[in-house]
Write a protein that holds these residues in place. Structure first.
Motif, PDB file in Angstrom:
ATOM      1  N   ARG A 198       0.821  -1.212   0.000  1.00  0.00           N
ATOM      2  CA  ARG A 198       0.000   0.000   0.000  1.00  0.00           C
ATOM      3  C   ARG A 198       0.863   1.275   0.000  1.00  0.00           C
ATOM      4  N   LEU A 199       1.938   1.210  -0.747  1.00  0.00           N
ATOM      5  CA  LEU A 199       2.750   2.403  -0.951  1.00  0.00           C
ATOM      6  C   LEU A 199       2.281   3.183  -2.164  1.00  0.00           C
ATOM      7  N   THR A 200       1.513   2.547  -3.002  1.00  0.00           N
ATOM      8  CA  THR A 200       0.898   3.196  -4.161  1.00  0.00           C
ATOM      9  C   THR A 200      -0.588   2.830  -4.157  1.00  0.00           C
ATOM     10  N   PRO A 201      -1.421   3.566  -4.896  1.00  0.00           N
ATOM     11  CA  PRO A 201      -2.851   3.226  -4.941  1.00  0.00           C
ATOM     12  C   PRO A 201      -3.058   1.758  -5.298  1.00  0.00           C
ATOM     13  N   THR A 202      -3.935   1.100  -4.569  1.00  0.00           N
ATOM     14  CA  THR A 202      -4.076  -0.348  -4.724  1.00  0.00           C
ATOM     15  C   THR A 202      -5.529  -0.786  -4.629  1.00  0.00           C
ATOM     16  N   THR A 203      -5.823  -1.876  -5.333  1.00  0.00           N
ATOM     17  CA  THR A 203      -7.131  -2.531  -5.214  1.00  0.00           C
ATOM     18  C   THR A 203      -6.967  -3.915  -4.588  1.00  0.00           C
ATOM     19  N   ALA A 204      -5.812  -4.137  -3.956  1.00  0.00           N
ATOM     20  CA  ALA A 204      -5.524  -5.450  -3.377  1.00  0.00           C
ATOM     21  C   ALA A 204      -6.456  -5.747  -2.205  1.00  0.00           C
ATOM     22  N   ASP A 205      -6.656  -7.029  -1.946  1.00  0.00           N
ATOM     23  CA  ASP A 205      -7.457  -7.507  -0.813  1.00  0.00           C
ATOM     24  C   ASP A 205      -6.566  -8.312   0.119  1.00  0.00           C
ATOM     25  N   TRP A 206      -6.862  -8.186   1.410  1.00  0.00           N
ATOM     26  CA  TRP A 206      -6.234  -9.050   2.407  1.00  0.00           C
ATOM     27  C   TRP A 206      -7.348  -9.916   2.978  1.00  0.00           C
ATOM     28  N   GLY A 207      -7.400 -11.134   2.509  1.00  0.00           N
ATOM     29  CA  GLY A 207      -8.555 -11.959   2.820  1.00  0.00           C
ATOM     30  C   GLY A 207      -9.741 -11.417   2.063  1.00  0.00           C
ATOM     31  N   ASP A 208     -10.820 -11.126   2.771  1.00  0.00           N
ATOM     32  CA  ASP A 208     -11.997 -10.553   2.129  1.00  0.00           C
ATOM     33  C   ASP A 208     -12.127  -9.056   2.426  1.00  0.00           C
ATOM     34  N   VAL A 209     -11.026  -8.425   2.875  1.00  0.00           N
ATOM     35  CA  VAL A 209     -11.050  -7.005   3.224  1.00  0.00           C
ATOM     36  C   VAL A 209     -10.165  -6.238   2.241  1.00  0.00           C
ATOM     37  N   PRO A 210     -10.687  -5.201   1.569  1.00  0.00           N
ATOM     38  CA  PRO A 210      -9.836  -4.376   0.708  1.00  0.00           C
ATOM     39  C   PRO A 210      -8.705  -3.750   1.514  1.00  0.00           C
ATOM     40  N   LEU A 211      -7.496  -3.825   1.003  1.00  0.00           N
ATOM     41  CA  LEU A 211      -6.335  -3.294   1.720  1.00  0.00           C
ATOM     42  C   LEU A 211      -6.479  -1.799   1.972  1.00  0.00           C
ATOM     43  N   ALA A 212      -7.116  -1.087   1.042  1.00  0.00           N
ATOM     44  CA  ALA A 212      -7.284   0.355   1.188  1.00  0.00           C
ATOM     45  C   ALA A 212      -8.268   0.724   2.292  1.00  0.00           C
ATOM     46  N   ASP A 213      -9.097  -0.243   2.745  1.00  0.00           N
ATOM     47  CA  ASP A 213     -10.071   0.034   3.798  1.00  0.00           C
ATOM     48  C   ASP A 213      -9.502  -0.188   5.193  1.00  0.00           C
ATOM     49  N   LEU A 214      -8.282  -0.687   5.279  1.00  0.00           N
ATOM     50  CA  LEU A 214      -7.662  -0.945   6.574  1.00  0.00           C
ATOM     51  C   LEU A 214      -6.936   0.308   7.055  1.00  0.00           C
ATOM     52  N   PRO A 215      -6.850   0.547   8.369  1.00  0.00           N
ATOM     53  CA  PRO A 215      -6.082   1.688   8.880  1.00  0.00           C
ATOM     54  C   PRO A 215      -4.626   1.588   8.433  1.00  0.00           C
ATOM     55  N   LEU A 216      -4.096   2.692   7.924  1.00  0.00           N
ATOM     56  CA  LEU A 216      -2.753   2.670   7.359  1.00  0.00           C
ATOM     57  C   LEU A 216      -1.706   2.278   8.395  1.00  0.00           C
ATOM     58  N   ALA A 217      -1.869   2.743   9.627  1.00  0.00           N
ATOM     59  CA  ALA A 217      -0.899   2.395  10.665  1.00  0.00           C
ATOM     60  C   ALA A 217      -0.847   0.888  10.888  1.00  0.00           C
ATOM     61  N   GLU A 218      -2.022   0.224  10.824  1.00  0.00           N
ATOM     62  CA  GLU A 218      -2.061  -1.231  10.992  1.00  0.00           C
ATOM     63  C   GLU A 218      -1.385  -1.932   9.815  1.00  0.00           C
ATOM     64  N   VAL A 219      -1.619  -1.408   8.615  1.00  0.00           N
ATOM     65  CA  VAL A 219      -0.976  -1.993   7.437  1.00  0.00           C
ATOM     66  C   VAL A 219       0.540  -1.875   7.552  1.00  0.00           C
ATOM     67  N   ARG A 220       1.024  -0.700   7.972  1.00  0.00           N
ATOM     68  CA  ARG A 220       2.465  -0.488   8.090  1.00  0.00           C
ATOM     69  C   ARG A 220       3.080  -1.402   9.143  1.00  0.00           C
ATOM     70  N   SER A 221       2.359  -1.690  10.208  1.00  0.00           N
ATOM     71  CA  SER A 221       2.909  -2.538  11.276  1.00  0.00           C
ATOM     72  C   SER A 221       2.861  -4.014  10.917  1.00  0.00           C
ATOM     73  N   ARG A 222       1.952  -4.395  10.008  1.00  0.00           N
ATOM     74  CA  ARG A 222       1.795  -5.816   9.671  1.00  0.00           C
ATOM     75  C   ARG A 222       2.486  -6.208   8.367  1.00  0.00           C
ATOM     76  N   ILE A 223       2.653  -5.250   7.453  1.00  0.00           N
ATOM     77  CA  ILE A 223       3.266  -5.542   6.147  1.00  0.00           C
ATOM     78  C   ILE A 223       4.505  -4.664   5.996  1.00  0.00           C
ATOM     79  N   THR A 224       5.650  -5.302   5.748  1.00  0.00           N
ATOM     80  CA  THR A 224       6.910  -4.574   5.589  1.00  0.00           C
ATOM     81  C   THR A 224       7.467  -4.804   4.199  1.00  0.00           C
ATOM     82  N   LEU A 225       7.838  -3.698   3.549  1.00  0.00           N
ATOM     83  CA  LEU A 225       8.477  -3.772   2.235  1.00  0.00           C
ATOM     84  C   LEU A 225       9.953  -3.439   2.404  1.00  0.00           C
ATOM     85  N   ALA A 226      10.826  -4.388   2.087  1.00  0.00           N
ATOM     86  CA  ALA A 226      12.277  -4.181   2.141  1.00  0.00           C
ATOM     87  C   ALA A 226      12.762  -3.863   0.739  1.00  0.00           C
ATOM     88  N   GLU A 227      12.971  -2.593   0.471  1.00  0.00           N
ATOM     89  CA  GLU A 227      13.411  -2.175  -0.860  1.00  0.00           C
ATOM     90  C   GLU A 227      14.922  -2.300  -0.989  1.00  0.00           C
TER      91      GLU A 227
END
Length: 572
Positions: A380-409
């Motif tokens: 979710r670093l760019t606009p996304t239509t991805a789903d996590w399970g049956d929940v759209p990733l964009a509908d989740l609180p961003l802080a929770e996404v950042r704490s649960r998903i890590t991108l190592a560039e």
């Protein structure tokens, strides 16, 4: 220095450049008031000497009045020493005010950069941010000089005019009309300077961004044979910037020349009028000496006001850049949905990539940018239509996404600090966890090269390490965070085959039972994956194990074996 967002001044006032400058003053009220006091007292102290001189002339230059002369001379010496102390206090206080404004502005910009997060590179170039930190901050800070000597110059000017009014209304009128005349004379030049400064600042930010792009892509440009083309463009931009610099310099030189010359003309006019009045008997010799002294004193305040006007004009241009930056908004976070209660599949609908919970997945494509784009959407670093399970990733609180998903560039920044802090990242992981992460990332040799000490220093961006060592530290930092989902972009691209095999084994062991996705075309990594997604033009063309895809997908086989028909070769 004070915290940039603390105190009665509140958050930065970015509604206009002038309001931002005033916020910098209000953010350090006591210091600003002290600067105003010392600046005004020092300026007023300059007006005392002409009065003492006039008394020494009128009362002391007579036979038998040696004691009177010595008394007034001692008074002049005493007030001179006092003014010296006031000048020291003024300079010290103004230095603190300017430094506070610099650090406060830098802090505000850094905090807003962090707040913008992934939206920052999409809204403003890195060159613009660098130029704010290098050039704009210092010019903004210099403008705060007006708080001290600037205010003192205004008070001193009005005081001298009032004193001259007691001596001669004509002299007072000449002084009161002199400064507005100087202001009207310099106003077109100051406006021209502001316009030139604004154009120069625009070109400077663009050139810094172009230099950053040129330096970062030098290896690619050499391979493509485009280095000379981009160098020519940079040379042309540099010449345009130089031309703008000459325009700024022309305006500044005229302002400085007139700023130094016109006050002297004012001094000459007041002196001439005073001499005429003395010849006509309307002024005593002492009053004439005082009038000359007051006129001489005016040169300082008038020059300060002209110089401060020039500094404020520059600062308004720079503050406009800061307020424009502070007006940038982060990606909206309207997410209120709850995270999946159990490990769930992460799905990127745009590409068709599906990350099964608890598995190691590798994305392979001829164009690394295609797989990196998938990773950015899933993080979710760019606009996304991805789903996590049956929940759209964009509908989740961003802080929770950042704490649960890590991108190592692959090019993530390594900050100055110790090895321990570098690997810990934002966590408070104990040393045992840090060492385990280093081992899983095959980075224990980095620890050994630093004397085996976790408190060994790491230079900014890891400049005291090799490219492969920096890459492994980035992976170790991501492993230490222990996210639910780890996304790593080309984590082994800068290491040899032996180290790559050790990283693959360590990564697999460290992430057992947790969702992990890598982007790579390395057979060593692909062979350890539970699932491989083969992407063509950004879409999943085939999925399966590495060995299955080797048997069934000629394009995949050519890609990972680097054959002559490899899509990677064709893309080149």
């Amino acid at each position: 220095m004070d915290d940039p967002t603390a105190g009665r001044a509140g958050p930065p006032d970015a509604r206009s450049p002038l309001r931002f400058l005033w916020w910098l003053v209000r953010s350090q009220r006591r210091r600003s008031l002290a600067g105003t006091f010392f600046g005004t007292a020092w300026m007023l102290g300059l007006t005392v000497q002409p009065y003492l001189l006039s008394r020494a002339v009128d009362d002391g230059l007579r036979p038998g009045r040696l004691g009177t002369v010595l008394g007034w001379s001692a008074a002049m010496l005493g007030f001179g020493l006092l003014n010296l102390v006031l000048a020291w206090c003024r300079h010290r206080t103004m230095t603190l005010i300017r430094n506070d404004a610099s650090f406060r502005t830098i802090g505000v910009v850094l905090r807003h950069s962090v707040r913008l997060g992934a939206a920052l590179p999409r809204q403003v170039s890195a060159g613009e941010v660098v130029t704010i930190g290098i050039s704009d901050v210092s010019r903004i800070a210099i403008a705060l000089t007006f708080v001290g000597p600037g205010v003192g110059a205004v008070v001193c000017y009005l005081t001298v005019a009032a004193i001259l009014l007691t001596l001669s209304p004509l002299l007072a009128l000449a002084v009161l009309l002199g400064l507005p005349f100087l202001a009207l004379t310099l106003r077109p030049l100051i406006a021209r300077q502001q316009m030139a400064e604004s154009r120069f600042r625009d070109h400077q930010g663009q050139l810094t961004a172009r230099f950053e792009d040129l330096a970062g892509g030098l290896r690619v440009l050499n391979g493509l044979g485009g280095k000379d083309v981009y160098a020519a463009r940079y040379r042309a931009d540099s010449q345009a910037l130089r031309a703008e610099g000459y325009r700024v310099g022309a305006a500044v030189s005229w302002i400085q020349a007139l700023g130094g010359g016109l006050p002297v003309l004012l001094l000459a006019a007041v002196t001439w009028l005073g001499a005429r009045l003395a010849v006509e008997g309307q002024l005593t010799p002492g009053q004439l000496a005082a009038a000359f002294g007051y006129a001489a004193v005016l040169v300082g305040p008038v020059y300060f006001l002209i110089e401060n006007s020039q500094d404020i004009g520059r600062a308004l241009v720079c503050a406009r850049r800061v307020t424009d930056f502070l007006a940038l908004t982060p990606d909206p976070d309207l997410g209120t949905a709850e995270l999946p209660a159990t490990p769930a599949e992460l799905i990127d609908h745009e590409s068709g990539v599906r990350l099964a919970p608890g598995e190691l997945t590798v994305l392979a494509a001829a164009r690394p940018a295609d797989t990196a784009a998938v990773a950015e959407r899933l993080a979710r670093l760019t606009p996304t239509t991805a789903d996590w399970g049956d929940v759209p990733l964009a509908d989740l609180p961003l802080a929770e996404v950042r704490s649960r998903i890590t991108l190592a560039e692959n090019e993530a920044t390594l900050f100055t600090g110790t090895l321990r802090d570098t690997v810990r990242g934002r966590t408070d992981a104990p040393d045992d966890t840090v060492r385990a992460a280093l081992e899983a990332a095959a980075a224990l040799d980095v620890l050994g090269s630093l004397g085996g000490r976790l408190d060994a220093p790491i230079a900014a961006d890891g400049r005291n390490l090799s490219g492969g060592q920096r890459q492994r530290l980035r992976l170790a930092r991501a492993l230490t965070a222990e996210p639910d989902v780890l996304l790593a972009v080309e984590p082994t691209s800068a290491v040899d085959a032996h180290t790559e095999a050790a990283m693959a084994a360590g990564l697999r062991a460290a992430r057992t039972g947790r969702t992990t996705a890598l982007t790579s075309t390395s057979p060593l990594l692909l062979d350890r994956a539970d699932t491989v997604h083969y992407l063509v033009d950004g879409k999943v063309a085939a999925s399966g194990t590495h060995r299955e895809l080797l048997r069934t997908q000629p394009g995949y086989r050519a890609l990972v074996t680097r054959g002559p028909d490899s899509p990677a070769e064709v893309a080149r």
